[in-house]
Write a protein that holds these residues in place. Structure first.
Motif, PDB file in Angstrom:
ATOM      1  N   ASN A  93       3.877 -38.740  -5.729  1.00 29.40           N
ATOM      2  CA  ASN A  93       4.050 -38.766  -6.970  1.00 29.40           C
ATOM      3  C   ASN A  93       5.273 -39.406  -7.372  1.00 29.40           C
ATOM      4  OD1 ASN A  93       1.684 -37.275  -7.500  1.00 29.40           O
ATOM      5  ND2 ASN A  93       3.001 -35.168  -7.415  1.00 29.40           N
ATOM      6  N   ILE A  94       6.262 -39.304  -6.606  1.00 24.73           N
ATOM      7  CA  ILE A  94       7.654 -39.945  -6.861  1.00 24.73           C
ATOM      8  C   ILE A  94       7.496 -41.481  -6.472  1.00 24.73           C
ATOM      9  CG2 ILE A  94      10.253 -40.375  -6.185  1.00 24.73           C
ATOM     10  CD1 ILE A  94       9.853 -37.263  -5.414  1.00 24.73           C
ATOM     11  N   GLY A  95       6.919 -41.902  -5.457  1.00 22.81           N
ATOM     12  CA  GLY A  95       6.785 -43.343  -5.229  1.00 22.81           C
ATOM     13  C   GLY A  95       5.817 -43.935  -6.011  1.00 22.81           C
ATOM     14  N   THR A  96       4.652 -43.189  -6.309  1.00 20.29           N
ATOM     15  CA  THR A  96       3.865 -43.672  -7.069  1.00 20.29           C
ATOM     16  C   THR A  96       4.375 -44.197  -8.661  1.00 20.29           C
ATOM     17  OG1 THR A  96       2.067 -42.985  -6.248  1.00 20.29           O
ATOM     18  CG2 THR A  96       1.646 -43.631  -8.336  1.00 20.29           C
ATOM     19  N   GLN A 102       8.176 -50.048 -12.196  1.00 19.89           N
ATOM     20  CA  GLN A 102       8.739 -50.935 -11.677  1.00 19.89           C
ATOM     21  C   GLN A 102      10.397 -50.800 -11.848  1.00 19.89           C
ATOM     22  OE1 GLN A 102       7.254 -54.498 -13.489  1.00 19.89           O
ATOM     23  NE2 GLN A 102       5.414 -54.518 -12.193  1.00 19.89           N
ATOM     24  N   HIS A 103      10.979 -49.644 -11.447  1.00 21.17           N
ATOM     25  CA  HIS A 103      12.158 -49.323 -11.401  1.00 21.17           C
ATOM     26  C   HIS A 103      13.029 -50.151 -10.498  1.00 21.17           C
ATOM     27  CE1 HIS A 103      11.859 -46.376 -14.832  1.00 21.17           C
ATOM     28  NE2 HIS A 103      10.985 -45.553 -13.869  1.00 21.17           N
ATOM     29  N   GLN A 104      14.124 -50.408 -10.954  1.00 15.49           N
ATOM     30  CA  GLN A 104      15.142 -51.023  -9.852  1.00 15.49           C
ATOM     31  C   GLN A 104      15.798 -50.128  -9.002  1.00 15.49           C
ATOM     32  OE1 GLN A 104      15.550 -54.419  -8.877  1.00 15.49           O
ATOM     33  NE2 GLN A 104      13.557 -54.670 -10.196  1.00 15.49           N
ATOM     34  N   LYS A 105      16.004 -48.961  -9.850  1.00 14.38           N
ATOM     35  CA  LYS A 105      16.828 -47.580  -9.302  1.00 14.38           C
ATOM     36  C   LYS A 105      16.215 -46.434  -9.916  1.00 14.38           C
ATOM     37  CE  LYS A 105      21.261 -49.656  -8.401  1.00 14.38           C
ATOM     38  NZ  LYS A 105      22.665 -49.321  -8.596  1.00 14.38           N
ATOM     39  N   ALA A 106      16.178 -45.572  -9.138  1.00 17.28           N
ATOM     40  CA  ALA A 106      15.477 -44.074  -9.721  1.00 17.28           C
ATOM     41  C   ALA A 106      16.348 -43.021  -8.993  1.00 17.28           C
ATOM     42  CB  ALA A 106      14.316 -43.971  -9.328  1.00 17.28           C
ATOM     43  N   HIS A 114      13.886 -29.669   0.181  1.00 18.01           N
ATOM     44  CA  HIS A 114      12.703 -30.588   0.156  1.00 18.01           C
ATOM     45  C   HIS A 114      13.322 -32.075   0.400  1.00 18.01           C
ATOM     46  CE1 HIS A 114       9.537 -28.234  -1.537  1.00 18.01           C
ATOM     47  NE2 HIS A 114      10.268 -27.745  -2.338  1.00 18.01           N
ATOM     48  N   VAL A 115      14.561 -32.081   0.588  1.00 17.73           N
ATOM     49  CA  VAL A 115      15.299 -33.490   0.452  1.00 17.73           C
ATOM     50  C   VAL A 115      14.754 -34.461   1.754  1.00 17.73           C
ATOM     51  CG1 VAL A 115      17.327 -34.576   0.552  1.00 17.73           C
ATOM     52  CG2 VAL A 115      17.208 -32.976  -0.841  1.00 17.73           C
ATOM     53  N   LEU A 116      15.056 -33.668   2.767  1.00 20.14           N
ATOM     54  CA  LEU A 116      14.841 -34.553   4.172  1.00 20.14           C
ATOM     55  C   LEU A 116      13.387 -34.896   4.342  1.00 20.14           C
ATOM     56  CD1 LEU A 116      17.194 -32.841   6.448  1.00 20.14           C
ATOM     57  CD2 LEU A 116      17.376 -34.911   5.290  1.00 20.14           C
ATOM     58  N   GLY A 117      12.399 -33.826   3.953  1.00 16.85           N
ATOM     59  CA  GLY A 117      11.029 -34.141   4.062  1.00 16.85           C
ATOM     60  C   GLY A 117      10.504 -35.225   3.147  1.00 16.85           C
ATOM     61  N   ILE A 118      10.948 -35.107   1.802  1.00 14.92           N
ATOM     62  CA  ILE A 118      10.739 -36.175   0.972  1.00 14.92           C
ATOM     63  C   ILE A 118      10.863 -37.461   1.212  1.00 14.92           C
ATOM     64  CG2 ILE A 118      11.049 -36.801  -1.483  1.00 14.92           C
ATOM     65  CD1 ILE A 118      10.644 -34.006  -2.377  1.00 14.92           C
ATOM     66  N   LYS A 119      12.388 -37.290   1.665  1.00 11.32           N
ATOM     67  CA  LYS A 119      12.909 -38.805   2.248  1.00 11.32           C
ATOM     68  C   LYS A 119      12.101 -39.504   3.273  1.00 11.32           C
ATOM     69  CE  LYS A 119      16.851 -40.981   3.811  1.00 11.32           C
ATOM     70  NZ  LYS A 119      17.240 -41.472   5.141  1.00 11.32           N
ATOM     71  N   PRO A 127       7.174 -48.019   2.352  1.00 12.67           N
ATOM     72  CA  PRO A 127       8.256 -48.600   3.140  1.00 12.67           C
ATOM     73  C   PRO A 127       9.065 -49.736   2.340  1.00 12.67           C
ATOM     74  CG  PRO A 127       5.978 -49.176   3.811  1.00 12.67           C
ATOM     75  CD  PRO A 127       5.781 -48.135   2.870  1.00 12.67           C
ATOM     76  N   GLU A 128       8.454 -50.164   1.137  1.00 20.51           N
ATOM     77  CA  GLU A 128       9.217 -51.085   0.260  1.00 20.51           C
ATOM     78  C   GLU A 128      10.509 -50.334  -0.268  1.00 20.51           C
ATOM     79  OE1 GLU A 128       5.434 -49.824  -2.029  1.00 20.51           O
ATOM     80  OE2 GLU A 128       6.154 -49.934  -0.045  1.00 20.51           O
ATOM     81  N   LEU A 129      10.255 -49.226  -0.533  1.00 20.09           N
ATOM     82  CA  LEU A 129      11.587 -48.373  -1.200  1.00 20.09           C
ATOM     83  C   LEU A 129      12.487 -48.058  -0.189  1.00 20.09           C
ATOM     84  CD1 LEU A 129       9.550 -45.553  -3.220  1.00 20.09           C
ATOM     85  CD2 LEU A 129      10.331 -48.006  -4.106  1.00 20.09           C
ATOM     86  N   LEU A 130      13.834 -48.428  -0.764  1.00 14.58           N
ATOM     87  CA  LEU A 130      15.017 -48.238  -0.093  1.00 14.58           C
ATOM     88  C   LEU A 130      15.336 -46.643  -0.587  1.00 14.58           C
ATOM     89  CD1 LEU A 130      17.419 -48.486   1.867  1.00 14.58           C
ATOM     90  CD2 LEU A 130      18.501 -49.620  -0.436  1.00 14.58           C
ATOM     91  N   VAL A 131      15.316 -45.529   0.407  1.00 19.30           N
ATOM     92  CA  VAL A 131      15.748 -44.164  -0.135  1.00 19.30           C
ATOM     93  C   VAL A 131      16.977 -43.726   0.569  1.00 19.30           C
ATOM     94  CG1 VAL A 131      14.658 -41.839  -0.077  1.00 19.30           C
ATOM     95  CG2 VAL A 131      13.115 -43.730   0.028  1.00 19.30           C
ATOM     96  N   THR A 132      17.887 -43.498  -0.119  1.00 16.30           N
ATOM     97  CA  THR A 132      19.377 -43.092   0.171  1.00 16.30           C
ATOM     98  C   THR A 132      19.501 -41.498  -0.349  1.00 16.30           C
ATOM     99  OG1 THR A 132      19.969 -45.207  -0.203  1.00 16.30           O
ATOM    100  CG2 THR A 132      21.631 -43.628   0.091  1.00 16.30           C
ATOM    101  N   ILE A 133      20.322 -40.803   0.472  1.00 15.97           N
ATOM    102  CA  ILE A 133      20.523 -39.373   0.160  1.00 15.97           C
ATOM    103  C   ILE A 133      21.981 -39.544  -0.412  1.00 15.97           C
ATOM    104  CG2 ILE A 133      21.232 -36.891   1.057  1.00 15.97           C
ATOM    105  CD1 ILE A 133      18.757 -37.533   2.815  1.00 15.97           C
ATOM    106  N   VAL A 134      22.364 -38.837  -1.271  1.00 12.27           N
ATOM    107  CA  VAL A 134      23.904 -38.846  -1.949  1.00 12.27           C
ATOM    108  C   VAL A 134      25.024 -38.738  -0.839  1.00 12.27           C
ATOM    109  CG1 VAL A 134      25.329 -37.570  -3.456  1.00 12.27           C
ATOM    110  CG2 VAL A 134      23.159 -37.703  -4.205  1.00 12.27           C
ATOM    111  N   ASP A 135      24.726 -37.855   0.110  1.00  6.65           N
ATOM    112  CA  ASP A 135      25.693 -37.758   1.269  1.00  6.65           C
ATOM    113  C   ASP A 135      25.683 -39.308   2.152  1.00  6.65           C
ATOM    114  OD1 ASP A 135      27.532 -36.449   2.575  1.00  6.65           O
ATOM    115  OD2 ASP A 135      26.290 -36.123   4.401  1.00  6.65           O
TER     116      ASP A 135
END
Length: 137
Positions: A93-96, A102-106, A114-119, A127-135
């Motif tokens: 849902n998030i990726g779609t 066409q967001h540059q950042k979200a 859920h954080v690690l599982g969703i990441k 794979p085209e998305l760059l996913v970063t956790i706050v830490d």
């Protein structure tokens, strides 16, 4: 959320089985250790920073996926599978939505468990998305 009632039933069954075979002591020990680690950051006003650390997030995932156990348990394993499917659905849902708009950042705010599982799922499914956790910033 469709599988929430089944997850809750399996959660209860897992805890019951863990009490019966002595594995619940591991969860109690895990939770006490986690609670003690929250005390100082809470006192000094750093709880938000502490709660977003990957090491803290991993402890939440251990509880939610029932990986605290040292021995297999059908109810715990199935509850962990449901948790993983939930993360996969949330990631889809998030990726779609990110790609459709066409967001540059979200910024995505989810429960710590859920954080690690969703990441992981976002990186696998999108794979085209760059996913970063706050830490990781």
């Amino acid at each position: 959320q469709q599988e929430a009632p089944l997850y809750n039933k399996l959660w209860k069954d897992c805890i019951r089985a863990s009490k019966k075979d002595g594995q619940a002591k591991l969860l109690t020990k895990h939770n006490k250790r986690d609670y003690r680690k929250h005390i100082l950051p809470a006192i000094f006003g750093n709880l938000g920073r502490y709660s977003n650390k990957i090491s803290t997030i991993k402890r939440y995932e251990v509880s939610n996926r029932f990986t605290f156990r040292e021995t297999p348990c059908d109810a715990c394993d199935e509850a962990g599978n449901i948790w993983d499917r939930r993360n996969a659905g949330m990631a889809k849902n998030i990726g779609t939505q990110i790609l459709a708009k066409q967001h540059q950042k979200a910024i995505v705010i989810v429960g710590a468990g859920h954080v690690l599982g969703i990441k992981s799922e976002l990186e696998k499914q999108f794979p085209e998305l760059l996913v970063t956790i706050v830490d990781e910033l």
